[in-house]
Design an enzyme around this catalytic site. Structure first.
Site, PDB file in Angstrom:
ATOM      1  N   LYS A 106       0.908  -1.243   0.004  1.00  0.00           N
ATOM      2  CA  LYS A 106      -0.071   0.094   0.172  1.00  0.00           C
ATOM      3  C   LYS A 106       0.958   1.394   0.139  1.00  0.00           C
ATOM      4  O   LYS A 106       0.351   2.517  -0.264  1.00  0.00           O
ATOM      5  CB  LYS A 106      -1.008  -0.183   1.214  1.00  0.00           C
ATOM      6  CG  LYS A 106      -0.253   0.175   2.598  1.00  0.00           C
ATOM      7  CD  LYS A 106      -1.305   0.130   3.896  1.00  0.00           C
ATOM      8  CE  LYS A 106      -0.661   0.211   4.990  1.00  0.00           C
ATOM      9  NZ  LYS A 106      -1.557   0.209   5.903  1.00  0.00           N
ATOM     10  N   ASN A 126       5.418   2.288   0.098  1.00  0.00           N
ATOM     11  CA  ASN A 126       6.649   2.113  -0.691  1.00  0.00           C
ATOM     12  C   ASN A 126       7.213   0.822  -0.685  1.00  0.00           C
ATOM     13  O   ASN A 126       7.173  -0.040   0.694  1.00  0.00           O
ATOM     14  CB  ASN A 126       7.763   3.080  -0.247  1.00  0.00           C
ATOM     15  CG  ASN A 126       7.230   4.541  -0.605  1.00  0.00           C
ATOM     16  OD1 ASN A 126       6.617   4.736  -1.495  1.00  0.00           O
ATOM     17  ND2 ASN A 126       7.832   5.646   0.172  1.00  0.00           N
ATOM     18  N   GLY A 170       9.810  -1.953   0.003  1.00  0.00           N
ATOM     19  CA  GLY A 170      11.023  -1.851   0.892  1.00  0.00           C
ATOM     20  C   GLY A 170      10.651  -1.832   2.469  1.00  0.00           C
ATOM     21  O   GLY A 170      11.415  -1.974   3.520  1.00  0.00           O
ATOM     22  N   HIS A 195      46.402  -9.469  11.014  1.00  0.00           N
ATOM     23  CA  HIS A 195      46.630  -8.381  11.817  1.00  0.00           C
ATOM     24  C   HIS A 195      47.157  -7.208  11.028  1.00  0.00           C
ATOM     25  O   HIS A 195      47.671  -7.499   9.940  1.00  0.00           O
ATOM     26  CB  HIS A 195      48.136  -8.734  12.862  1.00  0.00           C
ATOM     27  CG  HIS A 195      48.461  -7.879  13.368  1.00  0.00           C
ATOM     28  ND1 HIS A 195      47.934  -7.375  14.792  1.00  0.00           N
ATOM     29  CD2 HIS A 195      49.422  -7.135  13.297  1.00  0.00           C
ATOM     30  CE1 HIS A 195      48.779  -6.556  15.183  1.00  0.00           C
ATOM     31  NE2 HIS A 195      49.711  -6.325  14.527  1.00  0.00           N
TER      32      HIS A 195
HETATM   33  P1  FAD Z   1       7.791  -3.955   7.444  1.00  0.00           P
HETATM   34  O1  FAD Z   1       9.079  -3.346   6.904  1.00  0.00           O
HETATM   35  O2  FAD Z   1       6.850  -3.119   8.466  1.00  0.00           O
HETATM   36  O3  FAD Z   1       6.992  -3.902   6.063  1.00  0.00           O
HETATM   37  C1  FAD Z   1       5.072  -4.198   6.073  1.00  0.00           C
HETATM   38  C2  FAD Z   1       4.956  -3.609   4.794  1.00  0.00           C
HETATM   39  O4  FAD Z   1       3.616  -3.998   4.474  1.00  0.00           O
HETATM   40  C3  FAD Z   1       5.076  -2.056   4.751  1.00  0.00           C
HETATM   41  O5  FAD Z   1       5.359  -1.560   3.579  1.00  0.00           O
HETATM   42  C4  FAD Z   1       3.315  -1.596   4.811  1.00  0.00           C
HETATM   43  O6  FAD Z   1       2.957  -0.542   4.075  1.00  0.00           O
HETATM   44  C5  FAD Z   1       2.723  -3.021   4.153  1.00  0.00           C
HETATM   45  N1  FAD Z   1       1.385  -3.231   4.520  1.00  0.00           N
HETATM   46  C6  FAD Z   1       0.728  -3.217   5.753  1.00  0.00           C
HETATM   47  N2  FAD Z   1      -0.467  -3.395   5.688  1.00  0.00           N
HETATM   48  C7  FAD Z   1      -0.913  -3.725   4.321  1.00  0.00           C
HETATM   49  C8  FAD Z   1      -2.145  -3.967   3.625  1.00  0.00           C
HETATM   50  N3  FAD Z   1      -2.989  -4.053   4.375  1.00  0.00           N
HETATM   51  N4  FAD Z   1      -2.183  -3.765   2.351  1.00  0.00           N
HETATM   52  C9  FAD Z   1      -0.931  -3.645   1.636  1.00  0.00           C
HETATM   53  N5  FAD Z   1       0.168  -3.517   2.321  1.00  0.00           N
HETATM   54  C10 FAD Z   1       0.101  -3.394   3.607  1.00  0.00           C
HETATM   55  N6  FAD Z   1      15.888  -3.637  11.988  1.00  0.00           N
HETATM   56  C11 FAD Z   1      17.326  -4.252  11.478  1.00  0.00           C
HETATM   57  O7  FAD Z   1      17.315  -5.371  11.280  1.00  0.00           O
HETATM   58  N7  FAD Z   1      18.315  -3.264  11.821  1.00  0.00           N
HETATM   59  C12 FAD Z   1      18.064  -2.089  11.794  1.00  0.00           C
HETATM   60  O8  FAD Z   1      19.221  -1.473  11.670  1.00  0.00           O
HETATM   61  C13 FAD Z   1      17.006  -1.743  11.957  1.00  0.00           C
HETATM   62  N8  FAD Z   1      16.699  -0.154  12.296  1.00  0.00           N
HETATM   63  C14 FAD Z   1      15.558   0.159  12.442  1.00  0.00           C
HETATM   64  C15 FAD Z   1      15.397   1.409  12.716  1.00  0.00           C
HETATM   65  C16 FAD Z   1      14.167   2.183  12.833  1.00  0.00           C
HETATM   66  C17 FAD Z   1      13.962   3.708  12.976  1.00  0.00           C
HETATM   67  C18 FAD Z   1      12.959   1.405  12.919  1.00  0.00           C
HETATM   68  C19 FAD Z   1      11.505   2.014  13.029  1.00  0.00           C
HETATM   69  C20 FAD Z   1      13.217   0.035  12.578  1.00  0.00           C
HETATM   70  C21 FAD Z   1      14.411  -0.441  12.455  1.00  0.00           C
HETATM   71  N9  FAD Z   1      14.661  -1.788  12.089  1.00  0.00           N
HETATM   72  C22 FAD Z   1      15.742  -2.353  12.106  1.00  0.00           C
HETATM   73  C23 FAD Z   1      13.376  -2.941  12.095  1.00  0.00           C
HETATM   74  C24 FAD Z   1      12.953  -3.192  10.851  1.00  0.00           C
HETATM   75  O9  FAD Z   1      12.697  -2.127  10.207  1.00  0.00           O
HETATM   76  C25 FAD Z   1      11.744  -4.171  10.795  1.00  0.00           C
HETATM   77  O10 FAD Z   1      12.171  -5.230  11.550  1.00  0.00           O
HETATM   78  C26 FAD Z   1      11.497  -4.386   9.604  1.00  0.00           C
HETATM   79  O11 FAD Z   1      11.115  -3.579   8.687  1.00  0.00           O
HETATM   80  C27 FAD Z   1      10.458  -5.704   9.627  1.00  0.00           C
HETATM   81  O12 FAD Z   1      10.193  -6.287   8.216  1.00  0.00           O
HETATM   82  P2  FAD Z   1       8.541  -6.568   7.801  1.00  0.00           P
HETATM   83  O13 FAD Z   1       8.719  -6.866   6.255  1.00  0.00           O
HETATM   84  O14 FAD Z   1       8.094  -7.587   8.632  1.00  0.00           O
HETATM   85  O15 FAD Z   1       7.729  -5.437   8.008  1.00  0.00           O
END
Ligand code: FAD
Length: 468
Positions: A40, A42, A44, A442
């Site tokens: 829904k 970006n 990534g 080293h």
């Molecule tokens: P997300 O990345 O949350 O992606 C979920 C996606 O689903 C989103 O794009 C959302 O738009 C989409 N979505 C949700 N509902 C719907 C729907 N109904 N229909 C269509 N699309 C939908 N982790 C690390 O390992 N290293 C780091 O250095 C790190 N730094 C971070 C720094 C910050 C500031 C934050 C906030 C988080 C950080 N994290 C880090 C954590 C990491 O970002 C998350 O663990 C990771 O993004 C989780 O991935 P995911 O695919 O589960 O979900």
């Protein structure tokens, strides 16, 4: 409006294109599945757009600014270093865009159908997607839920995106705030505190717990606390925010006290995006906090429905989400994959960086194990000295009986890179000798791992350990 007024049958539908979802989609395509990926916002997800990548870009810039200011000791006289926030954001956003485009190309090359819109489960076989162009309907054989998480709010103090901000807001500030209050001393709060203190803010962190990062090795926390002091960051443990009124925050900390803050960053954790998805149609089990429950194959209680990433209870980390995504896609393809890893490394990009994998000494003892530990400080490493960066240590926790490496805990320069060797050791159940007998080049920082392994038998060369 329903586009085309028909239902498209799809083998595998993935909802959410974060590091969990897009990786699952690519692995599914690699194994020959026909895949639809719905996002829904970006591609990534949080990691690329509002998390891992932009925060690390800002850590790099703030770190460079700090180092340039302190380079005079090494003979570099640079003078005033000025910050152009607009340029900083432009550079950071450029990195995000390039990575996003890269993922887009990979999705295209893997012939994954990308749908831009919000997905909702209509019944136990159908997904509805609403987008700018109307409604689309997909009937799935397999569904991977990868909808991630969102920031928790303080009760009674909602985000207003002005004064009370979340981590995404903190990554977009146009001006460095004079006084920043960070609520919550987890990884996000600590990273942001250091970024803004290095960029010039006066930073206070309040944390409701009485201890800083209570599940980490105490040796690491001592170094971190010292560093927060060096950076003039005030840390208040056992403190909570009581109210925010007209720019003044009232803190509860042995009584109440007022605190001025231009920005209040609330970083008290995140909650799963499991509501508003229509999950009730799938009859899958959630826990009391809304996390989806899965088995080691990432299957929910409905075996054709999988859940991965932040939606599943556990450390909210991008690499965990991606690994889970690969497992789910492979299980669908018929492979015997499972998420049964012993080791998930965790990094906090503070200064110095903290990186850990496996059990702490206390956790190993709680499991009734007889434990031997080895510690080696960065200040005894030639390479760390030449970098002008000697704060920190490596600690290895091992099973006294078998010599197996149970945990590796590092605070120091490049800990985020060094932990890879620790993760390999814990995941492969290597013995301490495997680390000490490996020749480390080293002068390099990984020499600290070899010496910490030798310190387990008090045989490290570059520190004197009495009581062999
Ligand atoms: P997300 O990345 O949350 O992606 C979920 C996606 O689903 C989103 O794009 C959302 O738009 C989409 N979505 C949700 N509902 C719907 C729907 N109904 N229909 C269509 N699309 C939908 N982790 C690390 O390992 N290293 C780091 O250095 C790190 N730094 C971070 C720094 C910050 C500031 C934050 C906030 C988080 C950080 N994290 C880090 C954590 C990491 O970002 C998350 O663990 C990771 O993004 C989780 O991935 P995911 O695919 O589960 O979900």
């Amino acid at each position: 409006m329903v586009v085309g007024d028909f239902t498209q049958n799809v083998q595998t539908v993935v909802i959410g294109a974060g590091p969990g979802g897009y990786v699952a989609a690519i692995r599914a395509a690699q194994t020959g599945q026909e895949v639809v990926l719905i996002e829904k916002s970006n591609i990534g997800g949080v990691c690329l757009n509002w998390g891992c990548i932009p925060s690390k870009a800002m850590i790099e810039v703030s770190g460079l600014k700090y180092e340039l200011k302190h380079a005079a000791d090494m003979g570099l006289l640079i003078g005033d270093v000025e910050l152009d926030m607009k340029k900083l954001h432009h550079w950071k956003d450029g990195i995000v865009t390039r990575l996003r485009n890269g993922i887009g190309t990979l999705l295209e090359k893997n012939e994954i159908e990308r749908i831009e819109g919000t997905a909702k489960i209509a019944d136990d076989k159908t997904i509805m997607v609403s987008s700018k162009s109307g409604l689309q309907r997909f009937a799935f054989e397999n569904l991977i839920l990868a909808t991630g998480s969102r920031p928790r709010e303080l009760s009674g103090i909602p985000f207003d995106d002005e004064r009370i901000i979340d981590s995404s807001g903190a990554l977009e500030l146009e001006k460095v705030p004079e006084r920043l209050l960070v609520v919550g001393a987890g990884s996000v709060g600590l990273e942001m505190a250091l970024i803004y203190s290095k960029l010039g803010s006066v930073v206070t962190i309040i944390e409701a717990e009485d201890a800083l990062l209570p599940n980490y090795e105490p040796e690491l926390i001592r170094v971190l606390k010292k560093s927060l002091k060096v950076h003039n960051i005030k840390l208040m443990l056992g403190a909570q925010i009581e109210s925010v009124k007209d720019g003044q925050v009232v803190i509860q900390h042995n009584g109440t006290e007022p605190l001025d803050a231009d920005k209040v960053l609330v970083s008290i954790g995140r909650k799963p995006n499991s509501n508003d998805l229509g999950l009730e149609h799938l009859q899958i089990d959630l826990d009391e906090q809304g996390f989806v429950q899965v088995n080691s194959k990432m299957q929910t209680s409905n075996e054709n429905v999988y859940a991965i990433g932040d939606l599943v209870r556990g450390p909210m980390l991008a690499h965990r989400a991606s690994h889970m995504g690969k497992v789910a896609a492979e299980v669908i393809s018929g492979k015997k994959s499972a998420f049964d890893n012993l080791a998930i490394p965790g990094v906090i990009f503070t200064d110095p960086e903290i990186a850990t994998v496996g059990m702490t000494e206390a956790q190993a003892k709680e499991q009734g194990l007889d434990v031997k530990t080895g510690v080696f400080p960065f200040k005894a490493l030639g390479r760390a000295m030449t970098m002008g960066n000697t704060e920190g240590l490596t600690k290895i926790v091992s099973d006294a009986e078998t010599g197996t490496v149970l945990g590796v805990h590092i605070i120091g320069p490049h800990a985020s890179d060094l932990i890879a060797e620790g993760a390999l050791a814990v995941e492969s159940a290597l013995h301490v000798e495997d680390l000490s007998l490996t020749i480390h080049a080293h002068p390099t920082l990984p020499e600290g791992l070899g010496e910490a392994a030798e310190d387990i038998d008090r045989k490290a060369i570059h520190i004197f350990s009495p009581g062999k």
